[in-house]
Design a protein around this motif. Sequence first.
Motif, short mmCIF file in Angstrom:
data_model
loop_
_atom_site.label_atom_id
_atom_site.label_comp_id
_atom_site.label_asym_id
_atom_site.label_seq_id
_atom_site.Cartn_x
_atom_site.Cartn_y
_atom_site.Cartn_z
N GLY A 3 0.78 -1.23 0.00
CA GLY A 3 0.00 0.00 0.00
C GLY A 3 0.81 1.28 0.00
N ASP A 4 2.15 1.18 0.00
CA ASP A 4 2.94 2.41 0.05
C ASP A 4 2.96 3.16 -1.28
N GLY A 5 2.37 2.58 -2.32
CA GLY A 5 2.28 3.26 -3.61
C GLY A 5 1.04 4.12 -3.76
N ASP A 6 0.08 3.97 -2.85
CA ASP A 6 -1.14 4.75 -2.94
C ASP A 6 -0.83 6.22 -2.72
N GLY A 7 -1.23 7.03 -3.67
CA GLY A 7 -1.01 8.47 -3.60
C GLY A 7 -0.78 9.03 -4.98
N TRP A 8 -0.83 10.33 -5.07
CA TRP A 8 -0.73 11.02 -6.36
C TRP A 8 0.69 11.55 -6.59
N ALA A 24 0.41 0.22 -12.92
CA ALA A 24 0.44 -0.84 -13.91
C ALA A 24 -0.97 -1.40 -14.09
N GLY A 25 -1.24 -1.87 -15.29
CA GLY A 25 -2.52 -2.49 -15.59
C GLY A 25 -2.32 -3.75 -16.39
N LEU A 26 -3.32 -4.62 -16.38
CA LEU A 26 -3.24 -5.91 -17.05
C LEU A 26 -4.13 -5.92 -18.28
N LEU A 27 -3.52 -6.07 -19.44
CA LEU A 27 -4.25 -6.30 -20.69
C LEU A 27 -4.30 -7.81 -20.87
N ALA A 55 -11.52 0.68 -18.96
CA ALA A 55 -10.06 0.63 -18.90
C ALA A 55 -9.65 -0.79 -18.53
N LEU A 56 -8.38 -0.93 -18.21
CA LEU A 56 -7.84 -2.22 -17.78
C LEU A 56 -7.85 -2.29 -16.25
N PRO A 57 -8.00 -3.49 -15.70
CA PRO A 57 -7.77 -3.61 -14.26
C PRO A 57 -6.33 -3.17 -13.97
N GLY A 58 -6.16 -2.34 -12.98
CA GLY A 58 -4.81 -1.86 -12.67
C GLY A 58 -4.84 -0.85 -11.56
N GLY A 59 -3.65 -0.39 -11.20
CA GLY A 59 -3.55 0.60 -10.14
C GLY A 59 -2.11 0.87 -9.75
N ALA A 60 -1.97 1.48 -8.59
CA ALA A 60 -0.66 1.93 -8.10
C ALA A 60 0.28 0.76 -7.83
N ARG A 61 1.54 0.98 -8.16
CA ARG A 61 2.60 0.02 -7.81
C ARG A 61 3.12 0.35 -6.42
N ASP A 62 3.37 -0.69 -5.65
CA ASP A 62 4.05 -0.51 -4.38
C ASP A 62 5.55 -0.50 -4.62
N ALA A 70 2.58 -5.93 -9.84
CA ALA A 70 1.50 -4.99 -9.53
C ALA A 70 0.27 -5.24 -10.39
N ALA A 71 0.46 -5.46 -11.68
CA ALA A 71 -0.67 -5.69 -12.58
C ALA A 71 -1.41 -6.98 -12.22
N VAL A 72 -0.69 -8.03 -11.91
CA VAL A 72 -1.32 -9.29 -11.54
C VAL A 72 -2.04 -9.15 -10.19
N ARG A 73 -1.44 -8.45 -9.24
CA ARG A 73 -2.10 -8.21 -7.95
C ARG A 73 -3.38 -7.43 -8.15
N GLU A 74 -3.31 -6.36 -8.94
CA GLU A 74 -4.50 -5.54 -9.19
C GLU A 74 -5.59 -6.34 -9.90
N ALA A 75 -5.23 -7.21 -10.83
CA ALA A 75 -6.22 -8.05 -11.53
C ALA A 75 -6.88 -9.01 -10.55
#
Length: 168
Positions: A3-8, A24-27, A55-62, A70-75
């Motif tokens: 969770g340390d990647g959450d933020g702008w 990262a996101g997963l296509l 969009a693709l499932p995805g989000g912030a990288r830790d 990160a992409a696999v975790r977000e998916a």
Amino acid sequence: MRGDGDGWVVSDSGARFWGRHGAAGLLLRAPWPDGSAAVLLQHRAPWSHQGGTWALPGGARDSHETPEEAAVREAHEEAGLAAEQLSVRTTVITAEVVGAGGTRWTYTTVIADATELLETVPNRESSELRWVAEDEVAELPLHPGFAASWPQLRDVTATIPLRVNRSR
């Protein structure tokens, strides 16, 4: 740390990008019964950034994660997909900006295949998850970042044969 990647990250122009260490996101591609490619898309919840778009499932990288991790975790979090169901094929940096103070932010699209159209379980960040024919993706109201990267991603996927389950 989780969770340390959450933020702008704020760019020099003032634009905001989600993910303190990038995103990262997963296509994910899988074959339709006729063998053509479908991709898994997420209809973003109305309350989320750019809500109501696809969009693709995805989000912030830790900080400790690779883009693939990160992409696999977000998916998994956003679509209920297990890592062992996916075969990562390649990665493409589809966005890169320099933030205030020289911080470099990237969005990496991880291209993966599944041997069949997998069942998905949306979390609260999704209004819907849907398998969409590659040729029909651009017809949907896409997240601006995904819309900008889709032509590049189509060029890349055209060079990677879709893995299909031949045991049937």
